[in-house]
Design an enzyme around this catalytic site. Sequence first.
Site, PDB file in Angstrom:
ATOM      1  N   CYS A 133      -4.424 -17.213  32.889  1.00 22.03           N
ATOM      2  CA  CYS A 133      -4.511 -15.969  32.125  1.00 22.03           C
ATOM      3  C   CYS A 133      -5.949 -15.623  31.748  1.00 22.03           C
ATOM      4  O   CYS A 133      -6.344 -14.472  31.776  1.00 22.03           O
ATOM      5  CB  CYS A 133      -3.634 -16.099  30.884  1.00 22.03           C
ATOM      6  SG  CYS A 133      -4.008 -14.955  29.553  1.00 22.03           S
TER       7      CYS A 133
ATOM      8  N   CYS B 266      -7.196 -17.718  25.394  1.00 22.73           N
ATOM      9  CA  CYS B 266      -6.842 -18.989  24.715  1.00 22.73           C
ATOM     10  C   CYS B 266      -7.394 -20.198  25.457  1.00 22.73           C
ATOM     11  O   CYS B 266      -6.669 -21.155  25.770  1.00 22.73           O
ATOM     12  CB  CYS B 266      -5.331 -19.118  24.567  1.00 22.73           C
ATOM     13  SG  CYS B 266      -4.549 -17.742  23.729  1.00 22.73           S
TER      14      CYS B 266
ATOM     15  N   GLN C  67      -8.495  -5.247  12.057  1.00 21.76           N
ATOM     16  CA  GLN C  67      -8.644  -6.635  12.462  1.00 21.76           C
ATOM     17  C   GLN C  67      -7.314  -7.170  12.985  1.00 21.76           C
ATOM     18  O   GLN C  67      -6.270  -6.992  12.356  1.00 21.76           O
ATOM     19  CB  GLN C  67      -9.113  -7.495  11.280  1.00 21.76           C
ATOM     20  CG  GLN C  67     -10.546  -7.248  10.866  1.00 21.76           C
ATOM     21  CD  GLN C  67     -11.552  -7.944  11.764  1.00 21.76           C
ATOM     22  OE1 GLN C  67     -11.189  -8.630  12.735  1.00 21.76           O
ATOM     23  NE2 GLN C  67     -12.833  -7.779  11.464  1.00 21.76           N
TER      24      GLN C  67
ATOM     25  N   CYS D 299       3.930 -14.709  25.936  1.00 23.63           N
ATOM     26  CA  CYS D 299       2.647 -14.884  25.252  1.00 23.63           C
ATOM     27  C   CYS D 299       2.934 -15.348  23.833  1.00 23.63           C
ATOM     28  O   CYS D 299       3.802 -14.793  23.147  1.00 23.63           O
ATOM     29  CB  CYS D 299       1.859 -13.573  25.242  1.00 23.63           C
ATOM     30  SG  CYS D 299       0.274 -13.696  24.366  1.00 23.63           S
TER      31      CYS D 299
ATOM     32  N   TYR E  42     -21.106   0.368   9.422  1.00 22.51           N
ATOM     33  CA  TYR E  42     -20.131   0.053  10.472  1.00 22.51           C
ATOM     34  C   TYR E  42     -18.751  -0.138   9.821  1.00 22.51           C
ATOM     35  O   TYR E  42     -18.059  -1.118  10.043  1.00 22.51           O
ATOM     36  CB  TYR E  42     -20.541  -1.196  11.260  1.00 22.51           C
ATOM     37  CG  TYR E  42     -21.993  -1.234  11.668  1.00 22.51           C
ATOM     38  CD1 TYR E  42     -22.424  -0.651  12.854  1.00 22.51           C
ATOM     39  CD2 TYR E  42     -22.954  -1.838  10.843  1.00 22.51           C
ATOM     40  CE1 TYR E  42     -23.762  -0.683  13.227  1.00 22.51           C
ATOM     41  CE2 TYR E  42     -24.291  -1.868  11.202  1.00 22.51           C
ATOM     42  CZ  TYR E  42     -24.695  -1.288  12.392  1.00 22.51           C
ATOM     43  OH  TYR E  42     -26.025  -1.317  12.743  1.00 22.51           O
TER      44      TYR E  42
ATOM     45  N   CYS F  89     -19.337 -10.943  14.162  1.00 22.18           N
ATOM     46  CA  CYS F  89     -18.475 -11.597  15.150  1.00 22.18           C
ATOM     47  C   CYS F  89     -19.310 -12.302  16.204  1.00 22.18           C
ATOM     48  O   CYS F  89     -18.763 -12.826  17.183  1.00 22.18           O
ATOM     49  CB  CYS F  89     -17.544 -10.578  15.802  1.00 22.18           C
ATOM     50  SG  CYS F  89     -18.409  -9.250  16.668  1.00 22.18           S
TER      51      CYS F  89
ATOM     52  N   GLU G 262     -19.884   5.125  10.047  1.00 23.82           N
ATOM     53  CA  GLU G 262     -19.248   4.601  11.256  1.00 23.82           C
ATOM     54  C   GLU G 262     -19.478   5.570  12.404  1.00 23.82           C
ATOM     55  O   GLU G 262     -19.498   6.783  12.219  1.00 23.82           O
ATOM     56  CB  GLU G 262     -17.746   4.415  11.008  1.00 23.82           C
ATOM     57  CG  GLU G 262     -16.886   4.229  12.233  1.00 23.82           C
ATOM     58  CD  GLU G 262     -17.221   2.968  13.022  1.00 23.82           C
ATOM     59  OE1 GLU G 262     -17.164   3.034  14.263  1.00 23.82           O
ATOM     60  OE2 GLU G 262     -17.539   1.941  12.399  1.00 23.82           O
TER      61      GLU G 262
END
Length: 485
Positions: free
Chosen positions: A82, A85, A301, A178, A330, A427, A351
Site C-alpha cells: 500500500c 503505515c 486535523q 484499511c 496559517y 508538521c 490563511e
Amino acid sequence: MARKRKELPLLTEVDIVDVAAEGQSLARVNDMVVFIPFGAPGDVADVKIDRKKRNYAEGHIERMVSPSALRVKPKCRHFTVCGGCRWQHLPYEYQLQCKQKQVTDALTRIAKVDLPEISPIKGSESIWEYRNKMEYTFSNKKWLTFEQLRSGVEFPDRDAAGFHIPGAFDKVLDIEKCHLQDDLGNRIRLFVKNYGKEHGYTFYDLREQHGLLRTLMIRIASTGEVMVVMVFGENDPDKIKALLNSMHVRFSEITSLQYVVNLKVNDTIADQTIETFYGSPYIEEEMEGLRFRVGAKSFYQTNSRQAYELYKVARDFAGLTGDELVYDLYTGTGTIANFVARQARKVIGIEYVEDAIKDAKVNSEVNGIDNTIFYAGDMKDVLTDEFVERHGRPDVMIVDPPRAGMHADVVDVIMRAHPKRIVYVSCNPATQARDLALLDPLYSVEAVQPVDMFPHTHHVENVVKLVLRDHSVGGMQSHDASTEL
C-alpha cells in the site's frame, strides 16, 4: 545499440542499524549508507540495491536472514504494498522513540540554538481507526502485486477501489480492509465497489480519463456524524441517483451524503460544485463545547483526539490571560483561533485558502465568538508592516505553516512586530528548525513538545514556545489593550 544497464549488486547479511528519513531503515556497508524500506534495527538481511548514487544507495530486502527482536506482526494485509503505515512492523513505543529522536536531531543539528529539555512526545491514545478522513480512488486497472504477476494466474477482473501506489498516478491497489478509520468506512467503500460491479458501472480509467466511479471521500467525526462525498467522472444522472439512493437506504449512519461530477483531468474538488443529495452539507467536530463545522472542502486535523491534545499544548504555550491580541497565522478553518479566543482579547487569523476563511468565520458565528477576525490571501502579501500598523502589534503569534515552513518575508515581519511570545506548530521539524534559527536573534526557545498525530508513520507534529529576549524590547513602544500602531 542500446547500452546495457549495469546490474546492481546483492549485498548479503547486511546489518540494519537505525531508522532514517521518510520511514526508511538504514544500513552502512563499506562506508556507504543504504536506505531500505520496511527494515527494522537489528535485522540481518540480504539487500538488493535498486539505485546507487555517489554517497548513498537505495535497496530492498531480498531475503531476511535474521529478523530483529524489535519486530511485531503487522496488522494490515496490505503492509509493504500500500505504501502507507510504513512502521506497522515496529512496536508503537519504539515508533514514539524514533519520532522523539527525529525532533531532537532536527532542532539540534539544523537550528543550532539553545534548547530546553525536550518534553516526552504525547502518544496517540488510539493507534488504529484514528483517522476521521479517508480518500479512495476507483480504477479499471488495479495494481497487481509481484506475487500475483509471478503466479501465472489470469486476472480478468481489474476493477479496484483503494489507494494510489506511491509515485504512480495510474496505479491503484485494491483495498480489502484499511485499519486507519472506523470499519464503517470499509463497509461503505466495499458497498460502492460491489454495487458498481453488479450494476455495470464503469470504473475510472486514470490514463484515458473516463469512467463513472472516480473517487470517494469518507469523514467520520468524533461526534459520530458521517460525511460521504462520491465523485463521478461522467455525468449520468440516472446511475448517480440510483447509487446515492442505495447508499442512503443501506447506511443510516450517513448524515451528509454529497456528490460531485468532476470532468477535469485532476482529482481535486476544490474548484468543483458539490451537491448535497441527503442530509446536511457539513458535519461537526467538537472540542470543549465548541462546535466546528467541516464541509467537503474543509481542512480539519485528521486525528480528532490528538488535534485536541495539540491545540491544548498550543494554548498552554500561548500563556493567555484574556488581555492579549493574538495573530493566528496559517489559521486554516480557524480551529486554533476559535479554540483560544475565549482566553484572548482579540484573535486575527490569516490563511491562503479563501474557502477555509469562510469556514473560520462560520465557526466563530455558530459558537457565539465575536472577538475573531479573518483575512484570506498569501501570507507574505497579507502579513506586512502596514497590516501590523493597522491592526495592532500582537502580544502572541501562533503559527502553523505548511511543510515548507515560513517564507523569509513572513519571518522578517514577525521579527519587526516583536510579539512577546510565538507558538510555532509544525508538521516538519526540519523546516521548523530552520525558522527557529532565523528567529534566534530575538527569540529564545523556552519549551518543546512533540505530538504524535499519525501512528505507524514517520510523521510527527512539534510545538515550540519562543519568548522575546529581554534585550530585544529596549526602546520599543509597548502594546497594551488600547494601543494600535
